[in-house]
Write a protein that holds these residues in place. Structure first.
Motif, mmCIF file in Angstrom:
data_model
loop_
_atom_site.group_PDB
_atom_site.id
_atom_site.type_symbol
_atom_site.label_atom_id
_atom_site.label_comp_id
_atom_site.label_asym_id
_atom_site.label_seq_id
_atom_site.Cartn_x
_atom_site.Cartn_y
_atom_site.Cartn_z
ATOM 1 N N GLY A 90 0.420 -1.034 0.332
ATOM 2 C CA GLY A 90 0.142 -0.215 0.048
ATOM 3 C C GLY A 90 1.096 1.615 -0.326
ATOM 4 N N THR A 124 -3.825 5.403 8.952
ATOM 5 C CA THR A 124 -3.358 4.109 9.174
ATOM 6 C C THR A 124 -3.515 5.228 11.148
ATOM 7 O OG1 THR A 124 -2.298 3.966 7.118
ATOM 8 C CG2 THR A 124 -1.591 3.198 8.948
ATOM 9 N N ARG A 139 -1.936 -2.463 7.895
ATOM 10 C CA ARG A 139 -2.250 -1.507 7.259
ATOM 11 C C ARG A 139 -1.858 -0.672 6.636
ATOM 12 N NH1 ARG A 139 -6.941 -0.336 10.136
ATOM 13 N NH2 ARG A 139 -7.520 -1.510 12.486
ATOM 14 N N ALA A 144 -4.263 -2.666 2.187
ATOM 15 C CA ALA A 144 -4.031 -1.021 2.056
ATOM 16 C C ALA A 144 -4.357 -0.517 0.733
ATOM 17 C CB ALA A 144 -4.086 -0.613 3.610
ATOM 18 N N MET A 212 -9.226 2.249 6.571
ATOM 19 C CA MET A 212 -8.833 0.565 5.641
ATOM 20 C C MET A 212 -10.058 -0.113 6.356
ATOM 21 S SD MET A 212 -6.176 -1.253 5.933
ATOM 22 C CE MET A 212 -6.120 -2.298 7.003
#
Length: 427
Positions: A90, A124, A139, A144, A212
């Motif tokens: 991500g 995040t 994450r 993500a 997310m």
């Protein structure tokens, strides 16, 4: 003749639509960003194949050669590469997409990349422990990626809009551009960061969630009602492939919800097999991983069979070896298949078709159901996995049939696209 007619029909119906979408700056920015991510997927796949080689004898041999007591000792070391690439997918994608989109809207590329990363990390949540505050790597990984793409696009858009208003700190003409540039970016970046800060507060305080969780949860909730039916699995496969096609990590989003369901069905088969009874569930984790997921491999085989262009020949060589172990990212990003509207039909629907064929073969008793006793890793090559999960050579033959069907579906589409690339190369 029939193949030519089909290609002409596809080209006439899909060609103008595909051309328009392929020129869209949003679509091309996401696609270019994902292509930039592709080399790291290939690098990681090499280490993953070695770390989780499907033949235990090979794993034991490596363990003995290294002189360690447990395979986990050296497997954990190989995962370092995965943790630095796919595990932070991500984060990589937010930078790549922001760069690509900033180039297309003609704004400050470096500042847009940095601003997008800050905005992404701002959304995040942090994990607080006795040793300090940390970011959970899951994450900022593939799960993500949906958030990363959205943040990259919108942060750059906001930055560009503020810049167009000429709202910036203006330095004297005598100040060098290298010094003046960062000062001029302060206000646009400040506005972007503030917007995402407010979004974070609204989600955290108002909805008690994070970006997310909200996005993946919203996409995942409908999947909970699909369960283990063939109708549900077909919908899942189409949905997963659609996410993949538009640059999202479909497997991470879909499997996060479906894995518990399919694992439960797998365990029920295992308990029945251990008790000397016949397993009852056709749909299970083994079914999904080793039969329903046979689809894109048809593209690689089709390229190896019929490609004339140098580009496709090279991609076929690179993608074929990882695909022996079901590592499909080099094919996804190398051909590329994602956001390539010339391949939208086979990309989205081939897995669904092979799922239906496999289901019918099991339902009609042509192939024994997966026993649940051999829960093989996803890197196990086809044919081998089909034999072990069913305990029968008919499982391997079924996989062979599915591969042939998938290849036949891909051939006309590959032939049409390869012809265009070949003609371009000749010019």
């Amino acid at each position: 003749m029939k193949s030519s007619s089909l290609m002409n029909f596809i080209q006439a119906k899909m060609g103008p639509f595909a051309t328009k979408l392929n020129r869209n700056i949003y679509v091309t920015s996401v696609r270019d960003g994902m292509l930039a991510y592709m080399p790291f997927t290939f690098i990681a796949s090499v280490f993953l194949i070695v770390a989780f080689f499907p033949i235990p004898a090979v794993t034991d041999m490596i363990t003995n050669l290294l002189g360690v007591s447990d395979a986990n000792v050296w497997q954990e070391k190989l995962l370092y590469v995965n943790n630095a690439t796919l595990a932070i997918g991500g984060l990589i994608v937010v930078m790549a997409v922001a760069k690509s989109f900033a180039e297309k809207v003609e704004t400050d590329i470096l500042q847009c990349i940095i601003t997008a990363v800050v905005s992404f990390l701002l959304l995040t949540p942090l994990t607080t422990t006795e040793n300090g505050v940390f970011i959970d790597i899951t994450r900022i990984g593939a799960q993500a990626m949906f958030v990363a793409i959205i943040v990259a696009i919108f942060s750059t858009l906001i930055y560009k809009k503020v810049e167009e208003k000429d709202i910036k700190i203006k330095m004297p003409d005598s100040v060098p551009p290298a010094v003046a540039g960062p000062f001029e970016s302060v206000i646009p970046s400040f506005v972007v960061v503030t917007v995402f800060f407010v979004i974070r507060l609204v989600l955290e305080l108002g909805f008690k969630t994070d970006a997310m969780t909200l996005i993946n949860g919203t996409l995942g909730i409908p999947l909970k009602y699909l369960g283990g039916s063939i109708f549900g699995l077909v919908i899942i496969m189409i949905f997963q492939q659609t996410l993949w096609f538009f640059g999202l990590h479909g497997s991470s989003i879909v499997q996060a919800v479906m894995d518990p369901i399919h694992q439960l069905l797998e365990d029920q088969n295992r308990v029945a097999s251990l008790a000397g009874e016949l397993p009852e569930n056709i749909i299970s984790l083994s079914f999904r991983n080793h039969f329903a997921s046979i689809g894109i491999v048809g593209a690689v085989i089709a390229i190896l069979m019929i490609a004339k262009s140098r580009q496709y020949k090279e991609v076929g060589k690179i993608a074929s070896v990882p695909y022996l172990f079901n590592v499909g990212e080099p094919a996804l990003f190398g051909i590329p298949l994602m956001l390539n509207f010339s391949y939208i039909i086979p990309f989205i629907f081939t897995n669904a078709i092979t799922s239906i064929i496999a289901y019918l073969a099991f339902a009609l008793g042509l192939v024994p159901l997966p026993t649940g006793l051999a829960q093989l890793p996803w890197t196990t090559p086809p044919i081998i996995s089909g034999y072990f999960v069913t305990g029968s050579v008919r499982g391997a033959l079924l996989q062979l049939v599915l591969i042939i069907v998938a290849t036949l579906i891909w051939i006309p589409f590959v032939k049409m696209e390869d012809k265009k690339i070949y003609e371009t190369e000749q010019k």
